[in-house]
Write a protein that holds these residues in place. Structure first.
Motif, mmCIF file in Angstrom:
data_model
loop_
_atom_site.group_PDB
_atom_site.id
_atom_site.type_symbol
_atom_site.label_atom_id
_atom_site.label_comp_id
_atom_site.label_asym_id
_atom_site.label_seq_id
_atom_site.Cartn_x
_atom_site.Cartn_y
_atom_site.Cartn_z
ATOM 1 N N GLU A 59 -6.353 2.054 -33.815
ATOM 2 C CA GLU A 59 -5.802 1.097 -32.837
ATOM 3 C C GLU A 59 -5.285 1.786 -31.580
ATOM 4 N N THR A 108 -13.786 2.120 -40.022
ATOM 5 C CA THR A 108 -13.658 2.385 -41.458
ATOM 6 C C THR A 108 -14.533 3.563 -41.876
ATOM 7 N N LYS A 148 -10.195 -4.945 -30.656
ATOM 8 C CA LYS A 148 -9.425 -3.728 -30.339
ATOM 9 C C LYS A 148 -9.300 -3.548 -28.823
HETATM 10 C C1 LIG Z 1 -9.304 -1.731 -37.090
HETATM 11 C C2 LIG Z 1 -8.680 -0.721 -37.990
HETATM 12 C C3 LIG Z 1 -9.420 0.062 -38.897
HETATM 13 C C4 LIG Z 1 -10.876 -0.170 -39.192
HETATM 14 O O1 LIG Z 1 -11.720 -0.237 -38.138
HETATM 15 P P1 LIG Z 1 -13.064 -1.092 -38.235
HETATM 16 O O2 LIG Z 1 -13.796 -0.706 -36.996
HETATM 17 O O3 LIG Z 1 -12.683 -2.546 -38.261
HETATM 18 O O4 LIG Z 1 -13.781 -0.668 -39.473
HETATM 19 C C5 LIG Z 1 -8.765 1.036 -39.626
HETATM 20 N N1 LIG Z 1 -7.444 1.228 -39.508
HETATM 21 C C6 LIG Z 1 -6.682 0.489 -38.667
HETATM 22 C C7 LIG Z 1 -5.228 0.768 -38.578
HETATM 23 C C8 LIG Z 1 -7.275 -0.517 -37.901
HETATM 24 O O5 LIG Z 1 -6.522 -1.283 -37.099
#
Ligand SMILES: *Cc1c(COP(=O)(O)O)cnc(C)c1O
Length: 373
Positions: free
Chosen positions: A138, A39, A164
């Motif tokens: 992702e 994020t 992930k």
């Molecule tokens: C996981 C994810 C995020 C955010 O990542 P975090 O590490 O959880 O903050 C943003 N966009 C997508 C599409 C995600 O799957």
């Protein structure tokens, strides 16, 4: 991890720089900047690319919440685009139609097992003078036309959230970019706006802040974990592909399922061929009886995950943008029908049998209720 404990350097240590170099090798990015989450990687990337108040950033209507919240946190305004039901990514024709005079950026998202149609998205961006940034959180390991996800425009991100494809023991993320200015700005923004000797070398030499930066640094413990797990990543990706095949074979003709994941990379009409790769992060199916199937699997002790139950334009946080149900029909259909099955490199074929037999027993139940109704 022992090295980190012995050094006592839990922040500003050597592990983050080591991970950044290893990820640059793996992805082909000129610059990788480790941060505390996917994020924050998105927010810092958008800020570094020059998002200004009022700028429109085109994003898909169906994604994780952070795709759109990052735009707002960086000062921009999300402009939502309906999806292509095959890829679950933004539909290039819908993108073209959604561009307005305020649009300055487009941020495709690569979800589940495949990428957005980057050739088409890039063509629309070029026609309208939009900067492309990718929510590739992702998409580690995914490629199109020989280019890793996140490197088709000004930059992209990775998330290392534990679930992930490459997961840390907590939160972590990274920005990928080939642009040295974007990289330098992200590196400063993650650390109170301070500029350092080199991008990969904490601590920064300056004690003066040139920018109102955040504290979005990656922990050295997480970098050490990720560096170790990175050596297993290709093995895990290959196992994920086997598991996805295993699910698809078992569920091919299962009653009640309306969609299984489609292989997209390397189709004959695709230019790259062998330089294209999908990576199964999530195995997502669609059924019109999604909530009943989730309850049925839950009764049998099988966990599922609903990605993503509420389209972004209908999230309360974006209510002021005034979107109504029915505006993004394909995003809304995916939000109603999609569910992810258990998926992890440690699953065995017996696990897949159990999940798929349980799904088939639900299908038989449905067929039964239909004939008696
Ligand atoms: C996981 C994810 C995020 C955010 O990542 P975090 O590490 O959880 O903050 C943003 N966009 C997508 C599409 C995600 O799957």
């Amino acid at each position: 991890m022992d090295e980190v404990f012995r050094s006592g350097k839990f922040s500003h240590g050597k592990q983050v720089g080591g991970l950044e170099s290893a990820l640059a090798d793996y992805t082909g990015a000129r610059h990788v900047i480790g941060v505390n989450s996917g994020t924050d990687a998105l927010v810092l990337l958008l800020r570094a690319c020059g998002v200004r108040p009022g700028d429109g950033v085109l994003v898909p209507a169906y994604s994780f919440f952070a795709t759109a919240s990052a735009v707002v946190l960086a000062g921009g305004t999300p402009q939502f685009v309906d999806i292509d039901p095959q890829t679950y990514a933004m539909d290039p024709a819908a993108l073209e139609a959604a561009v307005t005079s305020r649009s300055r950026f487009v941020m495709p998202v690569h979800l589940f097992h495949t990428m957005a149609d980057m050739a088409a998205v890039t063509a629309v961006a070029r026609r309208h003078g939009l900067t492309v940034v990718e929510d590739s959180a992702e998409a580690i390991g995914m490629r199109r036309h020989g280019v890793h996800a996140g490197l088709h425009g000004a930059g992209g991100v990775l998330s290392f959230f534990p679930s992930k494809t490459l997961g840390a023991l907590g939160d972590a993320g990274a920005v990928l970019t080939d642009d040295p200015e974007v990289a330098a700005t992200v590196a400063a923004l993650r650390h109170h706006g301070r500029t350092g000797r080199t991008l990969n070398n904490f601590p920064a030499i300056s004690t003066e802040s040139a920018l109102p930066g955040a504290n979005s640094k990656m922990d050295d413990i997480q970098a050490a974990v990720l560096l170790a797990k990175l050596s297993l990543l290709e093995e895990h990706i290959a196992r994920r592909a086997e598991l996805a095949d295993g699910y698809t074979t078992r569920l091919q003709d299962a009653p009640g399922i309306v969609r299984l994941p489609q292989a997209i990379a390397g189709k004959p009409d695709d230019r790259g061929g062998y330089d294209d790769r999908d990576v199964y992060y999530v195995y997502l199916i669609e059924t019109e009886h999604r909530d009943d199937l989730v309850a049925h699997l839950d009764r049998h002790g099988i966990g599922t995950e609903v990605y993503y139950p509420l389209p972004l334009p209908h999230q309360p946080a974006f209510a002021q943008l005034g979107h109504q149900p029915g505006e993004f029909p394909r995003a809304e259909a995916a939000a109603r029908h999609a569910v992810a099955l258990p998926f992890h490199p440690d699953l065995g074929s017996g696990d897949l049998d159990r999940v798929c037999d349980t799904i088939r027993s639900f299908g038989a139940f449905l067929a039964g209720t239909r004939t008696t109704a």
